[in-house]
Design a protein around this motif. Structure first.
Motif, PDB file in Angstrom:
ATOM      1  N   ALA A  22       0.773  -1.219  -0.088  1.00  0.00           N
ATOM      2  CA  ALA A  22       0.000   0.137  -0.120  1.00  0.00           C
ATOM      3  C   ALA A  22       0.744   1.310   0.020  1.00  0.00           C
ATOM      4  CB  ALA A  22      -0.743   0.159   1.157  1.00  0.00           C
ATOM      5  N   ASP A  23       1.834   1.438   0.759  1.00  0.00           N
ATOM      6  CA  ASP A  23       2.679   2.519   0.889  1.00  0.00           C
ATOM      7  C   ASP A  23       3.601   2.601  -0.393  1.00  0.00           C
ATOM      8  OD1 ASP A  23       2.184   3.335   3.357  1.00  0.00           O
ATOM      9  OD2 ASP A  23       3.554   2.183   4.309  1.00  0.00           O
ATOM     10  N   HIS A  24       4.010   1.645  -1.056  1.00  0.00           N
ATOM     11  CA  HIS A  24       4.630   1.686  -2.262  1.00  0.00           C
ATOM     12  C   HIS A  24       3.717   2.331  -3.319  1.00  0.00           C
ATOM     13  CE1 HIS A  24       7.051   0.389  -5.834  1.00  0.00           C
ATOM     14  NE2 HIS A  24       5.828  -0.077  -6.280  1.00  0.00           N
ATOM     15  N   ASP A 130       3.831   3.290 -22.501  1.00  0.00           N
ATOM     16  CA  ASP A 130       4.196   2.936 -21.209  1.00  0.00           C
ATOM     17  C   ASP A 130       2.882   2.223 -20.529  1.00  0.00           C
ATOM     18  OD1 ASP A 130       6.544   3.912 -21.502  1.00  0.00           O
ATOM     19  OD2 ASP A 130       6.205   5.742 -20.483  1.00  0.00           O
ATOM     20  N   LEU A 131       3.257   1.099 -19.657  1.00  0.00           N
ATOM     21  CA  LEU A 131       2.136   0.404 -19.118  1.00  0.00           C
ATOM     22  C   LEU A 131       1.769   0.943 -17.859  1.00  0.00           C
ATOM     23  CD1 LEU A 131       3.271  -3.246 -20.059  1.00  0.00           C
ATOM     24  CD2 LEU A 131       2.254  -1.465 -21.296  1.00  0.00           C
ATOM     25  N   PRO A 132       0.634   0.481 -17.453  1.00  0.00           N
ATOM     26  CA  PRO A 132      -0.020   0.950 -15.838  1.00  0.00           C
ATOM     27  C   PRO A 132       1.232   0.242 -14.949  1.00  0.00           C
ATOM     28  CG  PRO A 132      -1.743   0.168 -16.951  1.00  0.00           C
ATOM     29  CD  PRO A 132      -0.298  -0.198 -17.974  1.00  0.00           C
ATOM     30  N   TRP A 133       1.343   0.939 -13.708  1.00  0.00           N
ATOM     31  CA  TRP A 133       2.250   0.636 -12.708  1.00  0.00           C
ATOM     32  C   TRP A 133       1.769  -0.867 -12.311  1.00  0.00           C
ATOM     33  CZ3 TRP A 133       6.234   3.632 -11.223  1.00  0.00           C
ATOM     34  CH2 TRP A 133       6.708   3.193 -10.091  1.00  0.00           C
ATOM     35  N   PHE A 134       2.806  -1.844 -12.028  1.00  0.00           N
ATOM     36  CA  PHE A 134       2.570  -3.120 -12.147  1.00  0.00           C
ATOM     37  C   PHE A 134       3.526  -3.727 -11.041  1.00  0.00           C
ATOM     38  CE2 PHE A 134       3.953  -7.515 -13.085  1.00  0.00           C
ATOM     39  CZ  PHE A 134       2.912  -8.282 -12.701  1.00  0.00           C
ATOM     40  N   LYS A 172       7.265  -3.155 -11.324  1.00  0.00           N
ATOM     41  CA  LYS A 172       7.963  -2.030 -10.771  1.00  0.00           C
ATOM     42  C   LYS A 172       8.560  -2.453  -9.325  1.00  0.00           C
ATOM     43  CE  LYS A 172       6.834   1.049 -13.879  1.00  0.00           C
ATOM     44  NZ  LYS A 172       8.019   1.511 -14.977  1.00  0.00           N
ATOM     45  N   ALA A 173       7.991  -3.437  -8.912  1.00  0.00           N
ATOM     46  CA  ALA A 173       8.382  -3.780  -7.627  1.00  0.00           C
ATOM     47  C   ALA A 173       7.778  -5.307  -7.292  1.00  0.00           C
ATOM     48  CB  ALA A 173       8.098  -2.977  -6.528  1.00  0.00           C
ATOM     49  N   VAL A 174       8.610  -6.263  -6.645  1.00  0.00           N
ATOM     50  CA  VAL A 174       8.152  -7.503  -6.344  1.00  0.00           C
ATOM     51  C   VAL A 174       8.155  -7.585  -4.612  1.00  0.00           C
ATOM     52  CG1 VAL A 174       8.850 -10.051  -6.272  1.00  0.00           C
ATOM     53  CG2 VAL A 174       8.942  -8.551  -8.371  1.00  0.00           C
TER      54      VAL A 174
END
Length: 376
Positions: A22-24, A130-134, A172-174
């Motif tokens: 959530a914070d990310h 550019d793709l949506p944040w994933f 973008k992050a795992v």
């Protein structure tokens, strides 16, 4: 303790990592994420518990993933993204859900059908926007799709697995949280674990030149070899679960070096018999590797060494067979519903599959026919 590192994308690894999502997303300016997951997982308390950590975000769930990922699932997910006016995608699940989640982002902002974006389409469309944040949260330790820059999708008509590839597919992050795998049944733990092990082994055996991946693949093999049986026998063992999640990511990072004939067989079995990909790899790995061993004995010696197998190259495949029996993967293809009359189609698809082009021994249709017959 949460360890942070980046290879090839930002990874938050450790128990409780799911609580950081959530914070990310807020820091990224995202407030309306769509969670892409599978039908079975959506009905479990695990998803509800995860959503409780997303308080303050306007979340919606697309749970239309089931079995092997298909084009129709992707297109339905993209429609759900648009209907929610989403600004981010959260992939939550095993390899199928994560593969679909990546492509939902593609089709949310691109025109046409997802099959027009597979790499071998005669008029392949570029992923130009550019793709949506994933972000990705794996709930199994097998495919490593969370760190991959490709996505497998099956044609709805032919059921043949195709691949969409682009660096833009990288998360973008795992958030790799081994607590999310604690509820996996032993059979799923075994099958997905064999998938991770196969990725590491086949990557290492590939003749392509990539010493960085070789080092990752050997260490991933070592970790999986020591942890898989424990993870199956002791489902609540968080250490073993964490080891398998790490081995899974390492295998997926390593196989940018490419794979081999085991995967060509598994892809064919998924298309023809709808077998779980990890199980298909497990059913074929010892048969194919026994054939490969004479081509690269030094590499099989090294695999035996990192797995703690006495006896060198000659003992490695017998050890694999013993490991499979220990984790409950017994019998052959026939016991899993594969029929003799499906053999010609299996051989056709395996021969056409790209993965065996980097097998340590060149494979012909006759070789694949022998593999499938031996594994029946």
């Amino acid at each position: 303790m949460i360890t942070r590192f980046s290879f090839p994308t930002a990874i938050h690894f450790g128990p409780g990592a799911r609580r950081l999502v959530a914070d990310h997303l807020r820091e990224a300016g995202c407030t309306r994420p769509l969670i892409v997951t599978d039908k079975a997982l959506a009905a479990l308390p695990l998803l509800a518990e995860f959503r409780s950590h997303l308080a303050g975000l306007e979340t919606a769930v697309f749970d239309g993933v089931f079995g092997n990922p298909t084009a129709s699932q992707v297109m339905a997910g993209a429609a759900a993204f648009k209907a929610h006016h989403a600004d981010a995608v959260i992939g939550f699940g095993g390899g199928a859900a994560l593969d679909v989640a990546k492509l939902v982002g593609v089709m949310a902002v691109h025109a046409g059908d997802v099959m027009e974006y597979v790499w071998d389409h005669p008029h392949v469309r570029p992923i130009a926007i550019d793709l949506p944040w994933f972000v990705a949260l794996p709930t199994t330790a097998g495919t490593g799709s969370e760190v991959g820059r490709s996505s497998v999708v099956s044609d709805n008509v032919t059921h043949v697995k195709r691949v969409v590839f682009s660096p833009k597919l990288l998360a973008k992050a795992v958030f790799a949280d081994p607590e999310l795998t604690l509820g996996l049944p032993p059979a799923v733990t075994a099958a997905t674990g064999m998938d991770a092990l196969t990725h590491n082994i086949e990557s290492y055996l590939s003749p392509a030149y990539h010493p960085l991946c070789d080092g990752i693949a050997l260490e991933g093999t070592r970790i999986a070899a020591r942890a898989l049986a424990t993870a199956v026998a002791q489902p609540a063992n968080l250490g073993a679960r964490g080891d398998m999640m790490m081995a899974s990511m390492m295998g997926a990072i390593a196989f940018q070096k490419d794979l081999g004939a085991v995967h060509s067989c598994a892809h064919a079995l998924g298309a023809v018999a709808d077998l779980h990909h990890g199980l298909a790899n497990a059913l074929m790995i010892d048969t194919v590797l026994a054939w490969n061993a004479e081509a690269v004995p030094a590499k099989f010696d090294e695999l035996a060494h990192v797995c703690g197998v006495a006896g060198g190259a000659a003992a490695f495949v017998p050890w694999l067979r013993e490991l499979k029996a220990t984790i409950g993967i017994t019998g052959g293809l026939a016991q899993r519903g594969v029929k003799a009359e499906q053999l010609p189609r299996l051989v056709e698809l395996a021969t056409a599959d790209i993965c065996h082009q980097t097998n340590p021994r060149p494979c012909t249709a006759a070789d694949f026919e022998r593999f499938f017959k031996a594994a029946m």
